[in-house]
Design a protein around this motif. Structure first.
Motif, PDB file in Angstrom:
ATOM      1  N   PHE A  69      23.633 -12.799  -1.829  1.00 61.80           N
ATOM      2  CA  PHE A  69      23.015 -12.631  -0.512  1.00 61.80           C
ATOM      3  C   PHE A  69      21.871 -11.617  -0.591  1.00 61.80           C
ATOM      4  CE2 PHE A  69      26.253  -9.411  -0.879  1.00 61.80           C
ATOM      5  CZ  PHE A  69      25.707  -8.293  -0.281  1.00 61.80           C
ATOM      6  N   PRO A  70      20.934 -11.694   0.373  1.00 58.70           N
ATOM      7  CA  PRO A  70      19.879 -10.687   0.400  1.00 58.70           C
ATOM      8  C   PRO A  70      20.356  -9.418   1.097  1.00 58.70           C
ATOM      9  CG  PRO A  70      19.350 -12.526   1.901  1.00 58.70           C
ATOM     10  CD  PRO A  70      20.741 -12.751   1.391  1.00 58.70           C
ATOM     11  N   ALA A  71      20.663  -8.395   0.287  1.00 62.04           N
ATOM     12  CA  ALA A  71      20.880  -7.075   0.886  1.00 62.04           C
ATOM     13  C   ALA A  71      19.488  -6.573   1.269  1.00 62.04           C
ATOM     14  CB  ALA A  71      21.526  -6.144  -0.123  1.00 62.04           C
ATOM     15  N   ALA A  72      19.424  -5.631   2.198  1.00 59.34           N
ATOM     16  CA  ALA A  72      18.106  -5.205   2.650  1.00 59.34           C
ATOM     17  C   ALA A  72      18.081  -3.713   2.908  1.00 59.34           C
ATOM     18  CB  ALA A  72      17.729  -5.952   3.927  1.00 59.34           C
ATOM     19  N   LEU A  73      16.941  -3.107   2.572  1.00 54.58           N
ATOM     20  CA  LEU A  73      16.689  -1.715   2.973  1.00 54.58           C
ATOM     21  C   LEU A  73      15.366  -1.705   3.739  1.00 54.58           C
ATOM     22  CD1 LEU A  73      17.888  -1.496  -0.304  1.00 54.58           C
ATOM     23  CD2 LEU A  73      18.158   0.796   0.603  1.00 54.58           C
ATOM     24  N   PRO A  74      15.374  -2.284   4.943  1.00 54.64           N
ATOM     25  CA  PRO A  74      14.108  -2.366   5.672  1.00 54.64           C
ATOM     26  C   PRO A  74      13.600  -0.989   6.063  1.00 54.64           C
ATOM     27  CG  PRO A  74      15.943  -3.061   7.064  1.00 54.64           C
ATOM     28  CD  PRO A  74      16.497  -2.846   5.690  1.00 54.64           C
ATOM     29  N   LEU A  75      12.278  -0.834   6.002  1.00 56.03           N
ATOM     30  CA  LEU A  75      11.670   0.393   6.535  1.00 56.03           C
ATOM     31  C   LEU A  75      11.642   0.275   8.038  1.00 56.03           C
ATOM     32  CD1 LEU A  75       8.618   0.785   4.129  1.00 56.03           C
ATOM     33  CD2 LEU A  75      10.753   2.099   4.115  1.00 56.03           C
ATOM     34  N   LEU A  76      11.898   1.402   8.683  1.00 60.74           N
ATOM     35  CA  LEU A  76      11.964   1.414  10.143  1.00 60.74           C
ATOM     36  C   LEU A  76      11.149   2.600  10.629  1.00 60.74           C
ATOM     37  CD1 LEU A  76      13.435   0.628  12.845  1.00 60.74           C
ATOM     38  CD2 LEU A  76      15.321   2.074  12.076  1.00 60.74           C
TER      39      LEU A  76
ATOM     40  N   PRO B  53       0.809  -1.225   0.000  1.00 65.07           N
ATOM     41  CA  PRO B  53       0.000   0.000   0.000  1.00 65.07           C
ATOM     42  C   PRO B  53       0.847   1.281   0.000  1.00 65.07           C
ATOM     43  CG  PRO B  53      -0.831  -1.585   1.603  1.00 65.07           C
ATOM     44  CD  PRO B  53       0.461  -2.134   1.094  1.00 65.07           C
ATOM     45  N   LEU B  54       2.069   1.208   0.544  1.00 62.64           N
ATOM     46  CA  LEU B  54       2.931   2.402   0.537  1.00 62.64           C
ATOM     47  C   LEU B  54       3.433   2.671  -0.889  1.00 62.64           C
ATOM     48  CD1 LEU B  54       4.963   1.534   3.776  1.00 62.64           C
ATOM     49  CD2 LEU B  54       2.996   3.052   3.602  1.00 62.64           C
ATOM     50  N   LEU B  55       3.692   1.595  -1.638  1.00 61.42           N
ATOM     51  CA  LEU B  55       4.167   1.761  -3.021  1.00 61.42           C
ATOM     52  C   LEU B  55       3.066   2.318  -3.917  1.00 61.42           C
ATOM     53  CD1 LEU B  55       6.210  -1.553  -3.510  1.00 61.42           C
ATOM     54  CD2 LEU B  55       7.030   0.690  -2.746  1.00 61.42           C
ATOM     55  N   ASN B  56       1.831   2.207  -3.457  1.00 59.12           N
ATOM     56  CA  ASN B  56       0.721   2.756  -4.252  1.00 59.12           C
ATOM     57  C   ASN B  56       0.824   4.271  -4.406  1.00 59.12           C
ATOM     58  OD1 ASN B  56      -0.395   0.304  -4.807  1.00 59.12           O
ATOM     59  ND2 ASN B  56      -1.808   0.313  -3.083  1.00 59.12           N
ATOM     60  N   ALA B  57       1.661   4.917  -3.584  1.00 59.43           N
ATOM     61  CA  ALA B  57       1.895   6.355  -3.756  1.00 59.43           C
ATOM     62  C   ALA B  57       2.489   6.627  -5.137  1.00 59.43           C
ATOM     63  CB  ALA B  57       2.839   6.872  -2.669  1.00 59.43           C
TER      64      ALA B  57
ATOM     65  N   THR C 197      11.780   2.530  -2.458  1.00 54.60           N
ATOM     66  CA  THR C 197      10.744   2.030  -1.540  1.00 54.60           C
ATOM     67  C   THR C 197      10.599   3.007  -0.362  1.00 54.60           C
ATOM     68  OG1 THR C 197      11.469  -0.135  -2.182  1.00 54.60           O
ATOM     69  CG2 THR C 197      10.042  -0.030  -0.265  1.00 54.60           C
ATOM     70  N   THR C 198      11.729   3.450   0.161  1.00 55.71           N
ATOM     71  CA  THR C 198      11.693   4.407   1.281  1.00 55.71           C
ATOM     72  C   THR C 198      11.048   5.719   0.841  1.00 55.71           C
ATOM     73  OG1 THR C 198      13.792   3.416   1.918  1.00 55.71           O
ATOM     74  CG2 THR C 198      13.117   5.385   3.131  1.00 55.71           C
ATOM     75  N   LEU C 199      11.378   6.141  -0.373  1.00 51.30           N
ATOM     76  CA  LEU C 199      10.802   7.395  -0.873  1.00 51.30           C
ATOM     77  C   LEU C 199       9.269   7.349  -0.826  1.00 51.30           C
ATOM     78  CD1 LEU C 199      11.900   9.273  -4.059  1.00 51.30           C
ATOM     79  CD2 LEU C 199       9.526   8.762  -3.748  1.00 51.30           C
ATOM     80  N   TRP C 200       8.669   6.266  -1.366  1.00 51.46           N
ATOM     81  CA  TRP C 200       7.190   6.198  -1.419  1.00 51.46           C
ATOM     82  C   TRP C 200       6.622   6.043  -0.020  1.00 51.46           C
ATOM     83  CZ3 TRP C 200       6.658   8.496  -5.542  1.00 51.46           C
ATOM     84  CH2 TRP C 200       7.419   8.187  -6.681  1.00 51.46           C
ATOM     85  N   ALA C 201       7.276   5.263   0.830  1.00 50.49           N
ATOM     86  CA  ALA C 201       6.777   5.081   2.198  1.00 50.49           C
ATOM     87  C   ALA C 201       6.736   6.430   2.919  1.00 50.49           C
ATOM     88  CB  ALA C 201       7.670   4.103   2.950  1.00 50.49           C
TER      89      ALA C 201
ATOM     90  N   ASP D 224      11.614   2.226 -10.200  1.00 49.78           N
ATOM     91  CA  ASP D 224      11.096   3.285  -9.315  1.00 49.78           C
ATOM     92  C   ASP D 224      10.415   2.723  -8.068  1.00 49.78           C
ATOM     93  OD1 ASP D 224      11.970   5.381 -10.874  1.00 49.78           O
ATOM     94  OD2 ASP D 224      10.118   5.547 -12.008  1.00 49.78           O
ATOM     95  N   LEU D 225      10.413   1.391  -7.934  1.00 55.66           N
ATOM     96  CA  LEU D 225       9.763   0.757  -6.782  1.00 55.66           C
ATOM     97  C   LEU D 225      10.732  -0.120  -6.007  1.00 55.66           C
ATOM     98  CD1 LEU D 225       6.528  -0.190  -8.711  1.00 55.66           C
ATOM     99  CD2 LEU D 225       6.621   1.351  -6.749  1.00 55.66           C
TER     100      LEU D 225
END
Ligand code: FAD
Length: 456
Positions: free
Chosen positions: A374-381, A261-265, A320-324, A314-315
């Motif tokens: 490996f899975p790099a990650a940019l988790p939302l916090l 739903p955040l990416l829906n922005a 991802t952080t930008l849209w969130a 763009d997603l």
């Protein structure tokens, strides 16, 4: 902070020409910022920093003239590309001169497997040029339409394409021309191991005027939006696909369901029930990939022709952080590397979700770095406080998830494991004896040894 040097714009206008210098306070402020505001911690620290003048060099000799002048006067010089960095890398902590390189944007040469461009060339334009010649960029950040080649080299790490070709440190920079900040600036041709002195060095060791990067043969891509009921299935599929050298791919991006739903922005196409895997794969591998999706209980939700809206670039990555943050600015993020061992990585996921629940929403980008997938990650916090960020980072590290902290403007405190500080410190001492290049970003060998978080 230094007092504003009001004479600087006029002096620079005499030196370089008035059309190359900006004194206007609003533009100076805008060109003194990057995207550090994704971090509430950096926002508080950096908001007041502003250059005394901004200059737009149009040639290498302009860069040499500006550095010779700055050296003589002890004026700090912070170089910038498009200013899309996230750690305040391009923010002039001590004021002085900002050199904006975006007028030096010509592609100079394309050969079989390489492209040479001026440092301010936009990666998006370089990708288009490469494709006209049947080639394409190997790696680029999700900001590629805007960001510059030297800004990526000096401020980025990896991005789209990294699942196959690795990060900046994996042979994805072939050479550069570098102007030093010595009393009489030198112009160096940097290649081989010496490139470690400029990669992710925040422009503290010299100013690149040209960069040469490798190209790959162009691929016909397709964009697939797939989804999974269980996060475990989404991650298992992504792990298997990322390791499969027989599938040509550029992007394997996983977002837990609540990120949809955040990416829906950006593009209102996502639900909130299923975990997403966004893919750029070769059209010729489409069937093979879709059968692997089905084997992992996933579905194809949408296929978007390459080049059409929405672009999955763009997603993904830090978009991802930008849209969130557009939906809710209390989101911030971390940058992390989970275990290359899939079962171990799944254990890390369970520990994090068990402890933090929806305070952290997981987002992974699969990467091949130093030969390992490996899975790099940019988790939302969810931002609560600076102390809470430190506590989360400490917990990640106790369970073996390494973190490159994006809430600091200090290079070493970012804690990137692949950074080669020996090369950076050596170059800093010879190329910038007066310490005028982007001061305040590099602690240096003595101070760095005293700091606990440095892991190089
Ligand atoms: P700037 O921000 O202008 O500069 C970055 C650093 O490079 C600064 O320290 C600057 O001083 C230095 N520099 C600039 N030009 C020169 C030069 N000529 N010589 C020496 N030093 C120089 N990064 C990634 O790696 N991967 C991603 O996928 C990614 N996604 C992002 C998504 C979003 C929404 C945002 C906001 C940022 C993202 N970033 C990502 C960070 C950033 O966009 C990239 O690293 C980008 O390549 C930086 O390029 P730039 O031209 O904007 O550089």
């Amino acid at each position: 902070m230094r007092a504003l040097d009001k004479t600087l714009p006029d002096t620079l206008a005499d030196l370089l020409g008035a059309s190359k210098v900006v004194a206007d306070p609003e533009r100076r402020l805008r060109l003194s910022r990057d995207f550090y505001r994704y971090s509430q911690v950096l926002e508080e620290r950096l908001d007041g920093c502003v250059a005394d003048a901004v200059a737009f060099p149009e040639s290498e000799s302009d860069v040499v003239a500006a550095l010779r002048f700055a050296n003589g006067r002890g004026v700090p010089v912070t170089v910038r590309g498009a200013g899309t960095g996230n750690y305040g890398q391009a923010v002039p902590l001590e004021g002085g001169l900002v050199l904006d390189m975006t007028r030096m944007d010509r592609v100079l040469e394309i050969g079989d497997g390489f492209m040479r461009a001026e440092s301010g060339a936009r990666l998006g334009a370089m990708e288009r040029r490469a494709r006209e010649e049947g080639q394409e960029l190997r790696i680029f950040p999700s900001t590629y339409k805007k960001s510059t080649v030297a800004g990526f080299v000096a401020g980025g790490s990896g991005g789209i394409g990294s699942v196959t070709h690795g990060q900046l440190w994996d042979g994805n920079v072939l050479g550069c021309r570098l102007v030093t900040a010595e009393e009489e600036p030198k112009i160096l041709a940097v290649e081989g191991e010496e490139l470690f002195s400029v990669v992710h060095a925040y422009g503290t060791t010299g100013i690149m005027t040209e960069v040469t990067i490798p190209l790959a043969p162009a691929v016909e891509w397709t964009q697939l939006v797939t989804s999974f009921v269980a996060l475990e299935d989404a991650l298992h599929f992504s792990d298997v696909l990322s390791r499969d050298d027989l599938v040509t791919k550029r992007l394997v991006s996983v977002s837990e369901a609540k990120i949809g739903p955040l990416l829906n922005a950006y593009a209102p196409i996502f639900g909130s029930e299923r975990h997403l895997v966004l893919l750029w794969v070769a059209s010729e591998d489409r069937e093979k990939v879709l059968s692997a999706v089905a084997n992992h209980s996933g579905t194809l939700d949408r296929e978007i022709p390459y080049g059409e809206h929405p672009s999955l670039s763009d997603l993904s990555w830090n978009h991802t952080t930008l849209w969130a943050r557009k939906v809710d600015p209390t989101w911030t993020y971390l940058q992390a590397a989970f275990s290359a061992d899939h079962e171990e990585a799944m254990g890390q996921v369970r520990e994090i979700k068990g402890r933090y629940g929806d305070e952290i929403l997981l987002h992974f980008e699969y990467v091949r770095g130093a030969g390992e997938v490996f899975p790099a990650a940019l988790p939302l916090l969810r931002y609560i406080s600076a102390q809470r960020i430190d506590e989360v980072i400490a917990f990640f590290e106790t369970i073996g998830v390494s973190v490159a902290n994006p809430h600091t403007h200090l290079l070493e405190a970012g804690g990137r494991k692949r950074q080669r500080y020996d090369h950076i410190y050596q170059a800093k001492s010879t190329h910038d004896p007066g310490g005028i290049l982007n001061p305040g970003k590099l602690r240096g060998p003595v101070e760095a040894r005293a700091g606990s978080e440095v892991d190089a």
